[in-house]
Design a protein around this motif. Sequence first.
Motif, mmCIF file in Angstrom:
data_model
loop_
_atom_site.group_PDB
_atom_site.id
_atom_site.type_symbol
_atom_site.label_atom_id
_atom_site.label_comp_id
_atom_site.label_asym_id
_atom_site.label_seq_id
_atom_site.Cartn_x
_atom_site.Cartn_y
_atom_site.Cartn_z
ATOM 1 N N GLY A 36 13.310 3.896 0.744
ATOM 2 C CA GLY A 36 11.997 4.060 1.368
ATOM 3 C C GLY A 36 10.857 4.357 0.412
ATOM 4 N N SER A 37 11.124 4.418 -0.868
ATOM 5 C CA SER A 37 10.072 4.798 -1.811
ATOM 6 C C SER A 37 9.027 3.704 -2.015
ATOM 7 N N CYS A 38 9.287 2.519 -1.540
ATOM 8 C CA CYS A 38 8.336 1.404 -1.694
ATOM 9 C C CYS A 38 7.584 1.126 -0.401
ATOM 10 N N THR A 39 7.676 2.034 0.573
ATOM 11 C CA THR A 39 7.103 1.770 1.896
ATOM 12 C C THR A 39 5.586 1.655 1.841
ATOM 13 N N VAL A 40 5.077 0.620 2.504
ATOM 14 C CA VAL A 40 3.639 0.425 2.674
ATOM 15 C C VAL A 40 3.389 0.159 4.151
ATOM 16 N N VAL B 114 1.977 -2.365 6.755
ATOM 17 C CA VAL B 114 1.608 -3.767 6.919
ATOM 18 C C VAL B 114 1.079 -3.918 8.338
ATOM 19 N N SER B 115 -0.218 -4.107 8.429
ATOM 20 C CA SER B 115 -0.885 -4.164 9.735
ATOM 21 C C SER B 115 -0.469 -2.975 10.596
ATOM 22 N N GLY B 116 -0.363 -1.811 9.964
ATOM 23 C CA GLY B 116 -0.071 -0.560 10.657
ATOM 24 C C GLY B 116 1.388 -0.201 10.762
ATOM 25 N N ASP B 117 2.274 -1.131 10.456
ATOM 26 C CA ASP B 117 3.710 -0.855 10.553
ATOM 27 C C ASP B 117 4.277 -0.471 9.182
ATOM 28 N N PRO B 118 5.132 0.552 9.127
ATOM 29 C CA PRO B 118 5.751 0.899 7.844
ATOM 30 C C PRO B 118 6.825 -0.130 7.477
ATOM 31 N N ILE B 119 6.683 -0.704 6.301
ATOM 32 C CA ILE B 119 7.582 -1.771 5.845
ATOM 33 C C ILE B 119 8.069 -1.432 4.435
ATOM 34 N N VAL B 120 9.376 -1.583 4.211
ATOM 35 C CA VAL B 120 9.870 -1.423 2.840
ATOM 36 C C VAL B 120 9.512 -2.711 2.082
ATOM 37 N N SER B 121 8.581 -2.569 1.149
ATOM 38 C CA SER B 121 7.991 -3.750 0.519
ATOM 39 C C SER B 121 8.936 -4.463 -0.440
ATOM 40 N N CYS B 122 10.048 -3.810 -0.810
ATOM 41 C CA CYS B 122 11.003 -4.496 -1.692
ATOM 42 C C CYS B 122 11.740 -5.606 -0.954
ATOM 43 N N LEU B 123 11.761 -5.538 0.373
ATOM 44 C CA LEU B 123 12.462 -6.567 1.146
ATOM 45 C C LEU B 123 11.518 -7.583 1.769
ATOM 46 N N ALA C 102 2.711 -12.151 3.081
ATOM 47 C CA ALA C 102 1.610 -11.193 3.260
ATOM 48 C C ALA C 102 0.278 -11.904 3.487
ATOM 49 N N GLU C 103 0.272 -13.209 3.421
ATOM 50 C CA GLU C 103 -0.974 -13.962 3.582
ATOM 51 C C GLU C 103 -1.742 -13.509 4.823
ATOM 52 N N GLY C 104 -2.973 -13.072 4.608
ATOM 53 C CA GLY C 104 -3.854 -12.713 5.712
ATOM 54 C C GLY C 104 -3.606 -11.351 6.337
ATOM 55 N N LEU C 105 -2.624 -10.608 5.833
ATOM 56 C CA LEU C 105 -2.286 -9.327 6.448
ATOM 57 C C LEU C 105 -3.065 -8.179 5.810
ATOM 58 N N GLU C 106 -3.024 -7.053 6.480
ATOM 59 C CA GLU C 106 -3.670 -5.842 5.965
ATOM 60 C C GLU C 106 -2.587 -4.925 5.416
ATOM 61 N N ILE C 107 -2.651 -4.640 4.127
ATOM 62 C CA ILE C 107 -1.671 -3.791 3.465
ATOM 63 C C ILE C 107 -2.353 -2.479 3.080
ATOM 64 N N ILE C 108 -1.723 -1.382 3.439
ATOM 65 C CA ILE C 108 -2.234 -0.059 3.066
ATOM 66 C C ILE C 108 -1.150 0.650 2.254
ATOM 67 N N THR C 109 -1.534 1.160 1.096
ATOM 68 C CA THR C 109 -0.634 1.973 0.285
ATOM 69 C C THR C 109 -1.159 3.408 0.287
ATOM 70 N N LEU C 110 -0.479 4.271 -0.423
ATOM 71 C CA LEU C 110 -0.930 5.666 -0.493
ATOM 72 C C LEU C 110 -2.386 5.768 -0.939
#
Length: 161
Positions: A59-63, A65-74, A80-88
């Motif tokens: 879970g250390s790579c979680t961001v 993605v359009s409000g949902d928590p996603i493990v970005s390594c997978l 990600a085209e057109g999506l909203e990504i939020i990091t820490l």
Amino acid sequence: MCAARAGGDSTITMQTVSFTLNGKPVAAMVGPVDSLRDVLREKLHVYSVKAGCGQGGCGSCTVLVSGDPIVSCLMPARVAEGLEIITLEGIGTPAQLHPLQQAFYDNFAAQCGFCTAGMITVAKALLDRNARRSWRRSPGTSAAARATCPSSALCRMRRPA
Ligand code: FES
């Protein structure tokens, strides 16, 4: 989209992916198997996204993605085209911490710090979805659920029963 030779006879098709990162438009050239985690770290220099297990387990790579928590390594970066990504970095800043970041700071919750960004990111998603609930006040929450880290991270944090 462009094709580039990568040694031998194999051809790797690169493409540009564009998305919103912490409120700003960004673009990066990505290969078909590049993970969002690696693109965030290596091409966009977002280092709160940690390179941990690479298997969706820590879970250390979680961001968000359009409000949902996603493990970005997978997550393949190309989707990600057109999506909203939020990091820490998009949740708060050192000068203006988000209340969750302040709570982690005030309660010494960072531990070693490696997966803290993932924990805060998942906690933010949880609280955004359940703005009127709290873990302690929720009558249906079992002791086991309260003792489980919300990010499923490699976590030793325990809440009182
Ligand atoms: S690095 Fe992505 S879940 Fe561990």
